[in-house]
Design an enzyme around this catalytic site. Structure first.
Site, short mmCIF file in Angstrom:
data_model
loop_
_atom_site.label_atom_id
_atom_site.label_comp_id
_atom_site.label_asym_id
_atom_site.label_seq_id
_atom_site.Cartn_x
_atom_site.Cartn_y
_atom_site.Cartn_z
N ASP A 319 0.86 -1.19 0.00
CA ASP A 319 0.00 0.00 0.00
C ASP A 319 0.89 1.23 0.00
O ASP A 319 2.00 1.17 -0.51
CB ASP A 319 -0.96 -0.04 1.20
N HIS A 342 2.15 1.93 -3.19
CA HIS A 342 1.22 2.88 -3.83
C HIS A 342 1.74 4.31 -3.79
O HIS A 342 0.96 5.24 -3.96
CB HIS A 342 -0.15 2.80 -3.15
#
Length: 511
Positions: A319, A342
């Protein structure tokens, strides 16, 4: 006759006086000799004891502090007070290091060492500038644990040089916990060393309770773990299902002057490192590592914290490498490697119509490789508050899908309700963003009712990774600001200046 007797008496008296005088001098002479011998012996004994005391002091180490010893007697002078005696035993010694092995930890990777860690912390908590020692070459199985204040002394060091692993039995987690290892309400807490915190999160990442048969293997028997792989899971751990609430590996809450350095956090069930309601945070020279497909495993998560510095750190996760949430201000992130993951994100902010306030955020000198986003701001529709004073500078991207993103329509569901209110964005600056992308270089999607203001772009140079990929042009919606230099590709969609009919923020919006 009387005269003769008188002479005899006088002569006798004279003899007595002479004898008495001789005896008195002899006694004084003997007494003086004894006094000198006694003094010499006393001096010698004093020196011997003082010398031994000094040697003992040297062997005690820096943890022993003694009073200054009395000065030796001056030559020719008998002290009124005798030299101090050490016959009552050695001076008191205060230790500031608390090794978990001394409190019963086994470190074999199978025995539950939670109570030993709790006992070591309880002892260290009472001593200022103490150290909890987790030694190298051991693997400690530790369940959910809290190292808490606020009554602990300041400046405690958690020296992690060994490996701490999380339990993989569902029984250890009950119905679910928000964190595995918690440091709470402390002042001057440092977690440092060359050790590993291994969350063994593969059990939690799977969307299904069905597990690969490859995990049903015998546990390792050695005392070390591979830095990139979790310890194997035994079949005895699979009788129950892991709870839906996944814990953060290492969390700091309500603390001042917190430092994390040197360690590796790997394979966390959810966030690897989180700071909530903290003031004065420094993270540097540490590593986060988990697979790129591990769900919701943010590297570093910041919330309601200020005066934070993150630098010289490697973050690889599933993430956001760094996630900056509401209540954060004065955040400085630099010299960080990010990927996979991310990217570095501010938000999502304003979820469920909440108010979010973020200000004075700097991200610079960052390298990103193989991430979905580069630098991103994401907010939910219906929120309020503001994000202002943000600088993204000198960001090198490589094979990044979306290097520059503002998304005020963020939604992690299939359908989200359209709402007019939004978190206001202003003073967002991008400079020296360079490298390669695989889908779209710039994506600005701002609110209809509250457009983005003061978005500036300087020295933007983004090229497609391969021309044969299907590429998208830069996209802008309700985004106002300035293009200070020509960009590659041209970002013609940015609207120069300020919006003409921007809604005035209410008290609900202001921070």
């Amino acid at each position: 006759m009387k005269e003769v007797n008188l002479k005899h008496f006088t002569f006798t008296l004279l003899i007595v006086i002479l004898v008495w005088s001789s005896t008195y001098q002899s006694c004084n002479a003997r007494r003086g000799k004894h006094w000198r011998r006694s003094r010499t012996t006393s001096d010698s004994l004093y020196k011997k004891k003082y010398k031994n005391h000094g040697n003992n002091h040297n062997h005690r180490g820096s943890g022993y502090k003694s009073k200054s010893p009395p000065k030796p007697p001056v030559k020719g002078y008998s002290p009124a007070v005798p030299p101090p005696s050490y016959d009552d035993g050695p001076p008191t010694i205060s230790s500031t290091a608390f090794n978990v092995l001394q409190f019963g930890a086994k470190g074999d990777g199978n025995t539950d060492d939670t109570k030993a860690f709790e006992a070591a912390w309880a002892a260290a908590c009472k001593v200022e500038a103490s150290t909890v020692v987790v030694p190298p070459n051991y693997v400690f199985l530790v369940g959910p644990i809290s190292f808490s204040g606020p009554y602990c002394r300041q400046n405690i060091v958690f020296q992690l040089d060994g490996t701490i692993i999380a339990p993989t039995s569902w029984k250890s987690w009950g119905s679910g916990l928000f964190q595995w290892i918690l440091f709470s309400k402390l002042n001057g807490i440092s977690v440092q060393g060359n050790g590993i915190i291994d969350g063994r999160g593969s059990l939690w990442w799977k969307e299904s309770s069905q597990l690969d048969e490859s995990l049903l293997v015998e546990p390792r028997t050695n005392t070390t773990t591979d830095k990139n792989n979790s310890q194997a899971v035994t079949s005895s751990d699979l009788y129950g299902q892991m709870p839906s609430i996944k814990p953060t590996a290492l969390r700091f809450y309500g603390s001042f002057n917190a430092t994390v350095t040197g360690i590796t956090i790997q394979n966390s069930p959810q966030c690897h490192l989180k700071f909530d309601n903290c003031v004065g945070v420094e993270v540097f020279n540490m590593n986060v590592t988990s697979p790129g497909n591990s769900l919701n495993t943010d590297g570093i998560h910041l919330q309601n914290s200020r005066d934070v510095v993150i630098h010289s750190t490697n973050l690889a996760c599933g993430d956001d490498c760094v996630s900056v949430q509401t209540g954060c201000s004065n955040i400085y992130i630099h010299n960080v490697n990010c990927g996979p993951g991310h990217g570095i994100s501010i938000g999502g902010l304003g979820k469920d119509n909440t108010k979010a306030c973020v200000s004075n955020i700097t991200v610079r000198d960052v390298v990103m490789h193989n991430t979905t986003n580069g630098v991103r701001i994401k907010t939910w529709q219906g929120g309020s508050g503001s994000v202002q004073g943000v600088l993204f500078s000198n960001i090198q991207v490589s094979e990044v899908e979306f290097p520059i993103v503002i998304d005020q329509y963020y939604c992690d569901k299939r359908i989200c309700k359209n709402q007019t209110s939004a978190v206001a964005l202003s003073g967002i600056n991008y400079e020296k963003i360079r490298g390669t992308y695989t889908i779209k270089p710039v994506h600005f999607a701002c609110s209809d009712s509250l457009p983005c203001e003061g978005v500036t772009l300087t020295n933007i140079k983004l090229e497609p990774q391969q021309e044969r990929y299907r590429m998208f042009n830069p996209f802008c919606w309700q985004t106002f600001g300035e293009l200070n230099t020509p960009s590659l590709p041209p970002i013609d969609c940015l609207q120069i200046g300020k919006p003409s009919s921007n809604r005035i923020q209410s008290n609900r919006d202001s921070c």
